[in-house]
Design a protein around this motif. Structure first.
Motif, PDB file in Angstrom:
ATOM      1  N   VAL A  44       1.018  -1.024  -0.020  1.00  0.00           N
ATOM      2  CA  VAL A  44       0.003   0.093   0.059  1.00  0.00           C
ATOM      3  C   VAL A  44       0.868   1.258   0.032  1.00  0.00           C
ATOM      4  O   VAL A  44       0.432   2.529  -0.370  1.00  0.00           O
ATOM      5  CB  VAL A  44      -1.006   0.112   1.258  1.00  0.00           C
ATOM      6  N   TYR A  45       2.220   1.025   0.222  1.00  0.00           N
ATOM      7  CA  TYR A  45       2.941   2.213   0.319  1.00  0.00           C
ATOM      8  C   TYR A  45       3.930   2.278  -0.949  1.00  0.00           C
ATOM      9  O   TYR A  45       4.241   1.357  -1.622  1.00  0.00           O
ATOM     10  CB  TYR A  45       3.978   2.314   1.464  1.00  0.00           C
ATOM     11  N   ASP A 127      -6.324 -10.470   2.288  1.00  0.00           N
ATOM     12  CA  ASP A 127      -6.592  -9.564   3.320  1.00  0.00           C
ATOM     13  C   ASP A 127      -6.284  -9.848   4.677  1.00  0.00           C
ATOM     14  O   ASP A 127      -6.098  -9.033   5.634  1.00  0.00           O
ATOM     15  CB  ASP A 127      -8.100  -9.154   3.283  1.00  0.00           C
ATOM     16  N   VAL A 131       0.961  -6.920   7.040  1.00  0.00           N
ATOM     17  CA  VAL A 131       2.263  -6.534   6.576  1.00  0.00           C
ATOM     18  C   VAL A 131       2.433  -5.341   7.536  1.00  0.00           C
ATOM     19  O   VAL A 131       1.803  -4.429   7.332  1.00  0.00           O
ATOM     20  CB  VAL A 131       2.552  -6.253   5.275  1.00  0.00           C
ATOM     21  N   ASP A 687      -0.044  10.703  -6.620  1.00  0.00           N
ATOM     22  CA  ASP A 687      -0.147  11.861  -5.781  1.00  0.00           C
ATOM     23  C   ASP A 687       1.402  12.034  -5.171  1.00  0.00           C
ATOM     24  O   ASP A 687       2.249  11.260  -5.562  1.00  0.00           O
ATOM     25  CB  ASP A 687      -1.062  11.981  -4.831  1.00  0.00           C
ATOM     26  N   GLN A 689       2.592  11.440  -2.515  1.00  0.00           N
ATOM     27  CA  GLN A 689       2.820  10.268  -1.381  1.00  0.00           C
ATOM     28  C   GLN A 689       3.318   9.169  -2.537  1.00  0.00           C
ATOM     29  O   GLN A 689       3.485   7.786  -2.118  1.00  0.00           O
ATOM     30  CB  GLN A 689       2.024   9.979  -0.649  1.00  0.00           C
ATOM     31  N   GLN A 691       1.067   7.618  -4.491  1.00  0.00           N
ATOM     32  CA  GLN A 691      -0.261   6.910  -4.623  1.00  0.00           C
ATOM     33  C   GLN A 691      -0.782   6.851  -5.882  1.00  0.00           C
ATOM     34  O   GLN A 691      -0.847   8.084  -6.343  1.00  0.00           O
ATOM     35  CB  GLN A 691      -1.035   7.165  -3.422  1.00  0.00           C
ATOM     36  N   LEU A 692      -1.196   5.945  -6.606  1.00  0.00           N
ATOM     37  CA  LEU A 692      -1.851   5.872  -7.842  1.00  0.00           C
ATOM     38  C   LEU A 692      -3.282   6.614  -7.836  1.00  0.00           C
ATOM     39  O   LEU A 692      -4.204   5.849  -7.039  1.00  0.00           O
ATOM     40  CB  LEU A 692      -1.835   4.646  -8.470  1.00  0.00           C
ATOM     41  N   VAL A 693      -3.507   7.574  -8.390  1.00  0.00           N
ATOM     42  CA  VAL A 693      -4.974   8.463  -8.077  1.00  0.00           C
ATOM     43  C   VAL A 693      -5.809   8.077  -9.374  1.00  0.00           C
ATOM     44  O   VAL A 693      -6.943   7.654  -8.967  1.00  0.00           O
ATOM     45  CB  VAL A 693      -4.574   9.901  -8.366  1.00  0.00           C
ATOM     46  N   THR A 694      -5.093   7.510 -10.410  1.00  0.00           N
ATOM     47  CA  THR A 694      -5.916   7.012 -11.687  1.00  0.00           C
ATOM     48  C   THR A 694      -5.767   5.542 -11.426  1.00  0.00           C
ATOM     49  O   THR A 694      -5.283   4.657 -12.647  1.00  0.00           O
ATOM     50  CB  THR A 694      -5.518   7.587 -12.937  1.00  0.00           C
ATOM     51  N   GLY A 695      -6.309   4.781 -10.643  1.00  0.00           N
ATOM     52  CA  GLY A 695      -6.298   3.381 -10.519  1.00  0.00           C
ATOM     53  C   GLY A 695      -7.582   2.684 -11.021  1.00  0.00           C
ATOM     54  O   GLY A 695      -7.559   1.410 -10.771  1.00  0.00           O
ATOM     55  N   SER A 696      -8.363   3.378 -11.499  1.00  0.00           N
ATOM     56  CA  SER A 696      -9.712   2.535 -12.034  1.00  0.00           C
ATOM     57  C   SER A 696      -9.978   3.254 -13.258  1.00  0.00           C
ATOM     58  O   SER A 696      -9.343   4.325 -13.709  1.00  0.00           O
ATOM     59  CB  SER A 696     -10.770   2.590 -11.013  1.00  0.00           C
ATOM     60  N   MET A 698     -12.618   4.377 -13.889  1.00  0.00           N
ATOM     61  CA  MET A 698     -13.360   5.704 -13.735  1.00  0.00           C
ATOM     62  C   MET A 698     -12.653   6.776 -13.545  1.00  0.00           C
ATOM     63  O   MET A 698     -13.064   8.015 -14.147  1.00  0.00           O
ATOM     64  CB  MET A 698     -14.160   5.487 -12.255  1.00  0.00           C
ATOM     65  N   ASP A 699     -11.222   6.842 -13.435  1.00  0.00           N
ATOM     66  CA  ASP A 699     -10.513   7.893 -13.264  1.00  0.00           C
ATOM     67  C   ASP A 699      -9.555   8.082 -14.129  1.00  0.00           C
ATOM     68  O   ASP A 699      -8.927   8.869 -14.494  1.00  0.00           O
ATOM     69  CB  ASP A 699      -9.663   7.692 -11.656  1.00  0.00           C
TER      70      ASP A 699
ATOM     71  N   GLY B 114      -2.809   2.672  -1.088  1.00  0.00           N
ATOM     72  CA  GLY B 114      -3.454   1.522  -1.207  1.00  0.00           C
ATOM     73  C   GLY B 114      -4.621   1.695  -2.020  1.00  0.00           C
ATOM     74  O   GLY B 114      -4.772   2.801  -2.926  1.00  0.00           O
ATOM     75  N   ALA B 117      -6.770   4.642  -2.480  1.00  0.00           N
ATOM     76  CA  ALA B 117      -6.112   5.791  -3.307  1.00  0.00           C
ATOM     77  C   ALA B 117      -6.524   6.028  -4.706  1.00  0.00           C
ATOM     78  O   ALA B 117      -6.576   7.090  -5.395  1.00  0.00           O
ATOM     79  CB  ALA B 117      -4.835   5.893  -2.911  1.00  0.00           C
ATOM     80  N   GLY B 118      -6.455   4.870  -5.266  1.00  0.00           N
ATOM     81  CA  GLY B 118      -6.535   4.510  -6.973  1.00  0.00           C
ATOM     82  C   GLY B 118      -8.078   4.686  -7.081  1.00  0.00           C
ATOM     83  O   GLY B 118      -8.282   4.844  -8.483  1.00  0.00           O
ATOM     84  N   GLN B 121     -10.142   8.725  -4.964  1.00  0.00           N
ATOM     85  CA  GLN B 121      -9.485   9.980  -4.921  1.00  0.00           C
ATOM     86  C   GLN B 121     -10.166  11.204  -5.271  1.00  0.00           C
ATOM     87  O   GLN B 121     -10.061  12.243  -4.641  1.00  0.00           O
ATOM     88  CB  GLN B 121      -7.889   9.918  -5.579  1.00  0.00           C
ATOM     89  N   ARG B 122     -11.030  11.146  -6.384  1.00  0.00           N
ATOM     90  CA  ARG B 122     -11.623  12.440  -6.813  1.00  0.00           C
ATOM     91  C   ARG B 122     -12.868  12.773  -5.860  1.00  0.00           C
ATOM     92  O   ARG B 122     -13.124  13.670  -5.781  1.00  0.00           O
ATOM     93  CB  ARG B 122     -12.548  11.919  -7.999  1.00  0.00           C
TER      94      ARG B 122
END
Lengths: 773, 148
Positions: A44-45, A127, A131, A687, A689, A691-696, A698-699, B114, B117-118, B121-122
C-alpha cells in the motif's frame, strides 16, 4: 510466378468469428483439474521498509493451501526478474525479486502470495496477511528525482539509473543561429490497458519434472528462456503457451513476477495454479508507458530551416527495470530528428528511478515521444519565424532522392518519400479555405485549429546487433502435409495483429493453394522452432519474411520432386498458376498436393531427395524499417468550456507493401484512437506520496467512440528494401503520428490567446484557464 | 490531500477544549465509531466503519493528541488501516474567542494509501468535508447536552 491473388486484398480476418462468438481460449478459459488459485498481497506504500509479514491468520483460513513471502521464494532458489540492455556497468540495476524482499519501491508491488481453493477464498486470504511497514519518503516528480535526495534506492546515492548521450555537431554553434527557442515538453505517463488483463496458469508435472505455463504474453519463447533462469528449471523442461491474447500493446512484452510466483507455487504444491489479474492490479502493477520531461533547445534559420536540436530527456523509469525499461527512452533520442535533415543534434537521456510502476514498451515505445517532440518543435519554429507549419516541414524534409539516408543520430533510413505523403494528405483537405474559415470563426468567438504531423518511425525490430540484447530475428516453419494442406508456424506470436490471416494470404499465393488450405500456428514453444515475438511493428516485416524464406525452400524442394515426377530437369520446372510444370507443357503440371503425397509416401522418390515437404527458416533483417506518413487533425475548442471536439482526422500512412488493406486500416484506426487519447484524455497520475490516483477506469480516461471521429485513411506505398516482402510495419504508426497532430491543432486553435505550447492532455479545464487568464 | 476549515461553537473556550479532549464525546461523534479504548495518555485505539466513494471499510485506528497548549491548540493524528487501504491524517487545531462563541479552525493533511487511493481520490475531498462537518455538528450537539 503466380500472380498475387490474395496479397493486397481486404479479406476478412479469420480470427474474428471465434473472437466475436466467444469460442476462443484465453488464459482464464484454461480449466485444469485440481486447479488452485493465487492471490497477491500488494504494497500500500510507494516506498517502505517491510518490518514484518504475519501470514498466520491467512494460513489458518479455511481453504488456504499456502502463503509465501519474498524471503520464502528467495530461500527456495527463485531468482530475480530480468532486464535486457547493452549499458554494461553504466546501468544501475536494483535487485527485483518476484515478491519484494526487505523494501517495497512502488504502491502495488507484490509482497506475498496466497494459494487457495478458489479465487474468492484467495482474495479473502490476501486481506488476512498483515504486513507491517516503516514508510520511507517517496520520489514522484521527475525534476525532483533528478535534483537529488530522497532516493528510490538509497544504496545508489542517486536516482539516475543511467546517462545516455548523442553528440553530432559540426560548424556553427547554436548560439549563432538566427532563431533560438527553448521549450519544456512533458510526455505524460500512460497505462496500456489491454482489454484482457494478464493472467497465468502454471502446471507442474511431477512425473515428467516439467512445467507448462499458459500466460497472456507477446513473447512465449523468450519468456520460457527467462522463466527457466528465474526458477532454476532446465529450459527444455519448460513449455510456455500464449493462447488467445486479448491485446498487449507492449505491456505483455515482459517477464512478470506472477509468472515466476505461479510456477514456483505449482512446483511446490504439485497442483495447477491460476492467477488472473484484476483491472485494479493491472493499473497499479503492470508496466506503464511514456513518462518523460524533455528540455528542448532549437536553433533555426529565419526561413524555418532547423539547424540545431539539443534535448535533455528526463525519463521516468519507475522503481525497477523491467525487461526493456532502460532501452525505451534511448529510442526517443535516436528518432529525434524525425524525417528532417537536422545537421546538429545533441541529446542526453537521464533514466530516473521513481517510486512508481516501472515503465516499458507501450505501443510506439520511445518513438511517440520523439515524434511528439520534433513535431511540436516544427510548429514552434513556424511560430517563431512566421513560416507556415506545412512549409517548415517541407523545407526540412529529407529529399526523396537521398535514401538510404543516415541521420544525425546515426540511423540509416531504408526508404521514404515524405513530400509524397504530405501532398497526398493535403489533397484531402482545402488548407487555404480552412485558414479563411478559421479567421472568420475567431471573429465569432469560435476557435478552430488545424494540426500537422509528418512522422517517421523505426520499426521491424531487428537486426539482432541493434537490439538491446540481440534477438532481432524471427523463425518460421512451413510444412506441406501429405494431403497438400499447409501448416505454418511463426515465432512472431500475435495478439490482435491478424497474422493468421495475413500470413495465410502470403503463403497461399506463394504455394498455389487456397487461403483456407493454410493454417498459421503460433504461441506454443512446444509446437514451433524457437522464436522471438510480436512487438515493435515486426510481425510481418521480420516474422513474415522468415515465413517467406521457408516458403522459398519448400518451393525449391517441390520443384525437385516435380522434376522427378515429370522426368524433367529441375531447371526446366516452372511454378505458374499454382502448379509445378515443365516449360512448354502446362497440361502435365502437378499441384502442390500431388507433389506432397509423393514426398511423404516416398516410395518412388530417389535417394538423393529426403522424404517430406517442409522447411524452417530464420530471418535476420539487415536493417530496421522506417514507415512514415502525414496526419492532419481538425479541432474546435469550445470558447465557454474549453472542451476539444475532434472535427476531422486525415491519416496518410506509408507502411511499404500492404498485405491486407483492411487489417492495415484496423491497425491505423486502433493506433489513432490511442495516440489521440494521449493528446486529449489519458494520464496516469500519482499523488505526492506515490499513490496511484488513476487506479480505475472511472479515473483513467480511455478513449471511446464519443470522443473520436470517423477517420479518413489513405496510403502511399514505398516498399522497404530490407525484407523480401517489402513491408515496413504498421502496428504503431497511428499511435506515433497522431498525438502531435492533435496538440498542434489545439495550440493552433488557441493562437489568439498567445500560447505556443500546452502540455498534454488537452483537458477542457486547462484550456479554459488559458482562455480566461 | 490538504484539509482545512473552521467551525463555530456556541460555548466558551474551556468548554470547547474540554469537549475536544473528551473520550466519551469522541467515541460518540467519530464517524462510524464502534469502540474507542484508551491505550495511553491522550492515545486511543478505535474501530471506525467509514464509506468513502462507495467503498466501505472498517478502519482500525490509533488516535493521538500531541503538542497540546491547553485552551489554545493541539495536534490530532489519526492512523487507520483497513482492507481497502491505509489512511493517515494529521491536523492542527486551534481555538479563538469570537463574541459569545468559540471558533475552532483546523488545518491538516490526509494521506490515503493503497487501493482506496486509486479508486476514490476524486471523491475524497468532498467526502472528507462531509465527514468532518458531521463530526463537528455531533460534537456541538454534545455540548448542548442533546445527542444526535
Amino acid at each position: 510466378m503466380v500472380l498475387p491473388k490474395l496479397v493486397g486484398s481486404p479479406i476478412k480476418r479469420r480470427e474474428d468469428p471465434r473472437l466475436v462468438e466467444g469460442t476462443s481460449t484465453y488464459v482464464d478459459d484454461i480449466k485444469l483439474h485440481g486447479t488452485l488459485y493465487c492471490g497477491i498481497v500488494r504494497s500500500v506504500y510507494a516506498h517502505a521498509r517491510i518490518k514484518s509479514i504475519d501470514t498466520e491468520a491467512a494460513r489458518q483460513h479455511p481453504g488456504v493451501f499456502a502463503v509465501v513471502t519474498g524471503e520464502d521464494l528467495k530461500a527456495g532458489g527463485i531468482g530475480m526478474l530480468p532486464v535486457a540492455h547493452r549499458f554494461g556497468e553504466g546501468l544501475k540495476v536494483p535487485p527485483r525479486y518476484p515478491l519484494a524482499v526487505g523494501e517495497v519501491h512502488f504502491a502495488g508491488e507484490a509482497v506475498a502470495a496466497v494459494v487457495a481453493t478458489d479465487r474468492y477464498v484467495a482474495r479473502d486470504a490476501v486481506d488476512l496477511v498483515q504486513v507491517e511497514y516503516e514508510p520511507l519518503p517517496a520520489v514522484v516528480d521527475l525534476d525532483a528525482a533528478y535534483a537529488g535526495a530522497p532516493y528510490v534506492h538509497e544504496e545508489f546515492g542517486t536516482n539516475i539509473a543511467f546517462e545516455w548521450k548523442l553528440f553530432n555537431e559540426s560548424g556553427a554553434s547554436i548560439g549563432e543561429a538566427d532563431v533560438k527557442l527553448s521549450q519544456r515538453i512533458e510526455n505524460q505517463r500512460l497505462a496500456p490497458v489491454p482489454m484482457e488483463t494478464r493472467g497465468v496458469v502454471a502446471d507442474y508435472d511431477k512425473g515428467k519434472k516439467s512445467l507448462t505455463l499458459w500466460t497472456s504474453t507477446q513473447i512465449p519463447h523468450l519468456l520460457r528462456t527467462f522463466l527457466s533462469l528465474l526458477i532454476g528449471m532446465p529450459e527444455h523442461h519448460v513449455r510456455v503457451v500464449a493462447p488467445e491474447v486479448g491485446g498487449g500493446f507492449g505491456q505483455k512484452l515482459n517477464v512478470y513476477a506472477e509468472e515466476g510466483i505461479a510456477s514456483a507455487l505449482s512446483i511446490q504444491l504439485g497442483r495447477p495454479i491460476k492467477w488472473i489479474e484484476s483491472r485494479a492490479e493491472s493499473m497499479a502493477s503492470s508496466i506503464h508507458g511514456r513518462g518523460q520531461t524533455d528540455y528542448v533547445d532549437v536553433g533555426a534559420t529565419k526561413d524555418g530551416k532547423i539547424t540545431h536540436l539539443h534535448v535533455h530527456i528526463l525519463a521516468d523509469l519507475g522503481a525497477y527495470h523491467q525487461l526493456l525499461t532502460p532501452v525505451i527512452p534511448t529510442l526517443t533520442g535516436l528518432m529525434l530528428t524525425g524525417p528532417y535533415t537536422i545537421p546538429n543534434l545533441q541529446c542526453t537521456v537521464h533514466g530516473l528511478f521513481t517510486n512508481k510502476v516501472p515503465t516499458d514498451a507501450y505501443r510506439g515505445a520511445g518513438r511517440p515521444e520523439a515524434t511528439y517532440l520534433i513535431e511540436r518543435v516544427c510548429d514552434l519554429v513556424a511560430d517563431a519565424t512566421g513560416v507556415d507549419p506545412v512549409e517548415v516541414r517541407r523545407r526540412n524534409f529529407i529529399g526523396s532522392d537521398k535514401f538510404p539516408y543516415t541521420t544525425a543520430a546515426g540511423l540509416a533510413y531504408d526508404s521514404g518519400n515524405y513530400p509524397l505523403a504530405l501532398d497526398k494528405a493535403l489533397s484531402h483537405i482545402k488548407y487555404d479555405e480552412f485558414r479563411a474559415e478559421q479567421a472568420a470563426a475567431r471573429k465569432n468567438g469560435k476557435y478552430l485549429g488545424i494540426g500537422f504531423s509528418t512522422y517517421v518511425e523505426v520499426c521491424g525490430m531487428g537486426p539482432s546487433a541493434a537490439m538491446p540484447a540481440g534477438f532481432g530475428w524471427e523463425s518460421s516453419t512451413v510444412r506441406v502435409d501429405p494431403t497438400g494442406k499447409v501448416t505454418v508456424t511463426t515465432g512472431a506470436s500475435p495478439h490482435g495483429q491478424g497474422q493468421e490471416t495475413t500470413f495465410a494470404q502470403i503463403a497461399a499465393d506463394e504455394l498455389g493453394v487456397g487461403v483456407d488450405d493454410v493454417i498459421i500456428n503460433h504461441g506454443d514453444t512446444a509446437g514451433s522452432p524457437y522464436g522471438v515475438g510480436t512487438f515493435g511493428s515486426r510481425g510481418t516485416a521480420v516474422g513474415g519474411a522468415a515465413m517467406m524464406l521457408a516458403i522459398q525452400k519448400v518451393q525449391e524442394k517441390a520443384k525437385r520432386i516435380a522434376a522427378h515426377m515429370l522426368e524433367a530437369s529441375v531447371d526446366d520446372i516452372t511454378f505458374e498458376n499454382g502448379k509445378f510444370g515443365v516449360k512448354g507443357a502446362p497440361d502435365r503440371a502437378k499441384s502442390l498436393g500431388e507433389i506432397a503425397w509423393i514426398a511423404y509416401t516416398a516410395d518412388t522418390i530417389p535417394a538423393s531427395i529426403e522424404p517430406g515437404l517442409e522447411a524452417t527458416s530464420f530471418f535476420e533483417p539487415p536493417n530496421f524499417t522506417y514507415p512514415f506518413g502525414t496526419h492532419i487533425a481538425f479541432v474546435e475548442v469550445d470558447g465557454d468550456t474549453g472542451e476539444v471536439t475532434l472535427k476531422r482526422y486525415v491519416a496518410v500512412d506509408d507502411c511499404g507493401r500492404v498485405i491486407n488493406p483492411m487489417i492495415v486500416d484496423g491497425q491505423v484506426h486502433g493506433g489513432l484512437a490511442q495516440g489521440i487519447a494521449q493528446a486529449l484524455f489519458e494520464e496516469v497520475i500519482y499523488d505526492d506520496q506515490g499513490q496511484l490516483v488513476t487506479g480505475s477506469l472511472m479515473d483513467y480516461a480511455l478513449p471511446t467512440a464519443r470522443g473520436l471521429v470517423s477517420f479518413e485513411t489513405d496510403h502511399t506505398t514505398t516498399p522497404s528494401p530490407v525484407n523480401p516482402l517489402g513491408v515496413k510495419g504498421v502496428g504503431e504508426a497511428g499511435t506515433i503520428g497522431s498525438t502531435p497532430a492533435i496538440v498542434n491543432a489545439v495550440v493552433d486553435a488557441l493562437k489568439p490567446f498567445g500560447v505556443t505550447h500546452i502540455d498534454m492532455p488537452m483537458r477542457g479545464e486547462k484550456l479554459w484557464r488559458i482562455m480566461n487568464k | 490531500m490538504h484539509v482545512n476549515g473552521s467551525y463555530t461553537f456556541k460555548a466558551d473556550k474551556q468548554a470547547v477544549y474540554d469537549l475536544m479532549m473528551s473520550k466519551d464525546a469522541l467515541a460518540h461523534c467519530l464517524p462510524g465509531c464502534e469502540n474507542l479504548e484508551e491505550i495511553g495518555e491522550d492515545a486511543y485505539r478505535a474501530t471506525l466503519k467509514i464509506g468513502i466513494a462507495g467503498i466501505k471499510g472498517t478502519y482500525t485506528c490509533t488516535i493521538r493528541t500531541t503538542e497540546k497548549v491547553p485552551l489554545e491548540t493541539w495536534t490530532l493524528t489519526i492512523e487507520g488501516q483497513a482492507k481497502t487501504g491505509n489512511v493517515k491524517g494529521v491536523g492542527r487545531f486551534s481555538l479563538a474567542d469570537a463574541d459569545d462563541s468559540t471558533e475552532l479552525t483546523y488545518d491538516g493533511d490526509a494521506d490515503i494509501m493503497g487501493p482506496l487511493a486509486g479508486i476514490g481520490q476524486r471523491m475524497l475531498a468532498p467526502a472528507s468535508r462531509t465527514i468532518i462537518g458531521k463530526f463537528f455538528e455531533c460534537m456541538s450537539g454534545q455540548l448542548s447536552g442533546s445527542s444526535q
